[in-house]
Write an enzyme that holds these catalytic residues in place. Structure first.
Site, mmCIF file in Angstrom:
data_model
loop_
_atom_site.group_PDB
_atom_site.id
_atom_site.type_symbol
_atom_site.label_atom_id
_atom_site.label_comp_id
_atom_site.label_asym_id
_atom_site.label_seq_id
_atom_site.Cartn_x
_atom_site.Cartn_y
_atom_site.Cartn_z
ATOM 1 N N GLU A 24 48.431 35.069 48.367
ATOM 2 C CA GLU A 24 47.425 35.467 47.067
ATOM 3 C C GLU A 24 47.872 35.503 45.929
ATOM 4 O O GLU A 24 49.148 35.904 45.701
ATOM 5 C CB GLU A 24 46.962 36.853 47.490
ATOM 6 C CG GLU A 24 45.520 36.971 47.502
ATOM 7 C CD GLU A 24 44.734 36.350 48.539
ATOM 8 O OE1 GLU A 24 44.454 35.265 48.231
ATOM 9 O OE2 GLU A 24 44.463 36.712 49.696
ATOM 10 N N GLY A 112 30.705 37.647 45.554
ATOM 11 C CA GLY A 112 31.464 38.659 45.010
ATOM 12 C C GLY A 112 32.309 39.381 45.993
ATOM 13 O O GLY A 112 32.694 40.650 45.499
ATOM 14 N N ASP A 162 40.451 27.652 46.831
ATOM 15 C CA ASP A 162 39.185 27.718 47.175
ATOM 16 C C ASP A 162 38.349 26.637 47.551
ATOM 17 O O ASP A 162 37.837 26.320 48.854
ATOM 18 C CB ASP A 162 38.394 28.732 46.287
ATOM 19 C CG ASP A 162 39.000 29.828 45.891
ATOM 20 O OD1 ASP A 162 40.036 30.490 46.853
ATOM 21 O OD2 ASP A 162 38.556 30.758 45.201
HETATM 22 C C1 GLA Z 1 40.685 33.560 43.694
HETATM 23 C C2 GLA Z 1 40.867 32.249 43.144
HETATM 24 C C3 GLA Z 1 41.836 31.609 43.960
HETATM 25 C C4 GLA Z 1 43.074 32.333 44.164
HETATM 26 C C5 GLA Z 1 42.563 33.747 44.608
HETATM 27 C C6 GLA Z 1 43.941 34.706 44.796
HETATM 28 O O1 GLA Z 1 39.934 33.476 44.945
HETATM 29 O O2 GLA Z 1 39.653 31.499 42.894
HETATM 30 O O3 GLA Z 1 42.363 30.329 43.193
HETATM 31 O O4 GLA Z 1 43.904 32.526 43.058
HETATM 32 O O5 GLA Z 1 41.712 34.492 43.675
HETATM 33 O O6 GLA Z 1 44.891 33.898 45.626
#
Ligand code: GLA
Length: 377
Positions: A24, A112, A162
């Site tokens: 993360e 969200g 993502d």
């Molecule tokens: C969000 C962002 C991702 C990543 C996560 C944390 O989802 O969109 O790119 O940085 O937070 O890992």
């Protein structure tokens, strides 16, 4: 939005949300992540409308639509419209083949909640337009284009995880993605008799975007300091523990702990892949708990609701690991739970959470699924 009444789609696309097993806040530091798409999706229906540049997009969930002209649109004050405009803006840099179209959006996933409904929307929208107008973009280009759109139009300085997971995932696998080279390996997600359970806190603190961008800036500040001693360093991914220790006296304590977290988290991803391959789920679970600790105390992106649920999970021998998933400040925890205890765990966690916060929890099992796909024709 008169078109909806007589809408007959020429193309239907399904675009999934994602989970991240571990890794993360490493993606924008060009490190490692371990995500996959899940069976929570958005459905987008498209048809050309015969005009040169007039477009209409309607969201059933928001019960709102937007009409615009391909040759004349600007950033909107309405959040979701920028996901649409951002994608069109980026496509226009690569192709002049777009013409007027209509599109409807139906979402079957919570927004969200840290499973990236926004990437699902961007990727599904770009994927659909690519197909409808034969733009000739490959999946990698769609990932990069939607990632740029998020930076340039929406304003979140996110990493690429993502969008990559939403488009590139394969059923039954997680993706070990190197966010520096975009090299990736599909790792079979064989965890039976354990399951991945998401507990949605149903809170989304409004710090999300501002604090997210602050974390990214703090990491950049760390890199700038390390660069003064080690000029070859481009991102935190290039930084070793020895380099970080050498630069510690030059750094503010907050910047140091952000950097330290990122270095440790990259190592945890690689260790988690080993654990998965060896089917050592206990080790995987321990790594998840360590990530949560790092996100709570060092990276400081957790919140009381998430911490409560992770602490609560520790009472169950059948829960091997739990942590906040995604950007933080709300959304879901991801839990590795024995299948026999899933129902009890969800029931007891829901009761305790309601008692503590007077908020209803929602829970679901996350099943690794295929990325964005065409389901019609
Ligand atoms: C969000 C962002 C991702 C990543 C996560 C944390 O989802 O969109 O790119 O940085 O937070 O890992």
């Amino acid at each position: 939005m008169q078109f909806i009444k007589k809408f007959s789609p020429q193309l239907v696309v399904e675009s999934p949300g994602r989970i991240n097993l571990i890794g993360e806040h490493t993606d924008y530091n060009l490190g490692y992540v371990l995500p996959t798409a899940i069976k929570k999706k958005i459905t987008l229906k498209f048809a050309k409308n015969g005009s040169d540049s007039k477009c209409e997009v309607y969201s059933y969930d928001l019960k709102r639509g937007v009409s615009f002209d391909l040759d004349n649109f600007t950033k909107s004050d309405v959040g979701w419209e920028n996901y649409i405009f951002g994608v069109i803006h980026e496509i226009s840099k690569k192709s002049d083949k777009l013409k007027g179209f209509n599109c409807t959006i139906e979402s079957y996933m919570p927004t969200g909640s840290g499973i990236s409904s926004s990437a699902a929307l961007e990727c599904g929208f770009a994927y659909g337009l690519n197909e409808l107008f034969n733009l000739g973009l490959n999946n990698r280009e769609i990932v990069e284009l939607t990632h740029h759109s998020e930076h340039n139009y929406v304003g979140t300085k996110c990493g690429i995880m993502d969008q990559f997971a939403s488009v590139m995932s394969k059923e039954g696998h997680v993706i070990l993605l190197d966010c520096r080279s975009l090299e990736h390996t599909y790792i079979p997600m064989t965890i039976a008799p354990y399951k991945l359970v998401l507990l949605n806190t149903n809170v989304s603190h409004n710090l999300v975007t501002s604090e997210y961008n602050t974390r990214s800036e703090e990491c950049e500040q760390g890199v700038a300091i390390i660069k003064t001693e080690f000029p070859e360093v481009v991102s935190l991914r290039d930084v070793t523990e020895t380099m970080l220790q050498a630069c510690k006296p030059l750094m503010d304590a907050v910047i140091y702990k952000r950097c330290e977290y990122v270095l440790e988290e990259n190592n945890r991803v690689l260790e988690a892949v080993e654990a998965l391959k060896e089917n050592d789920l206990r080790r995987l679970g321990q790594l998840m708990y360590k990530t949560h600790k790092g996100l709570r105390y060092d990276y400081e992106v957790s919140c009381v609701e998430l911490d409560f649920l992770v602490d609560f999970s520790k009472q169950f021998d059948a829960v091997l690991g739990a942590r906040v998933m995604g950007g933080g400040f709300g959304g879901c925890t991801i839990n590795l739970v024995h299948e026999d205890t899933v129902d009890t765990f969800i029931e007891e966690a829901s009761a305790a959470y309601f008692k503590e916060f007077n908020i209803k929890l929602t829970a679901f099992e996350a099943l690794p699924s295929e990325g964005t796909s065409i389901i019609y024709p």
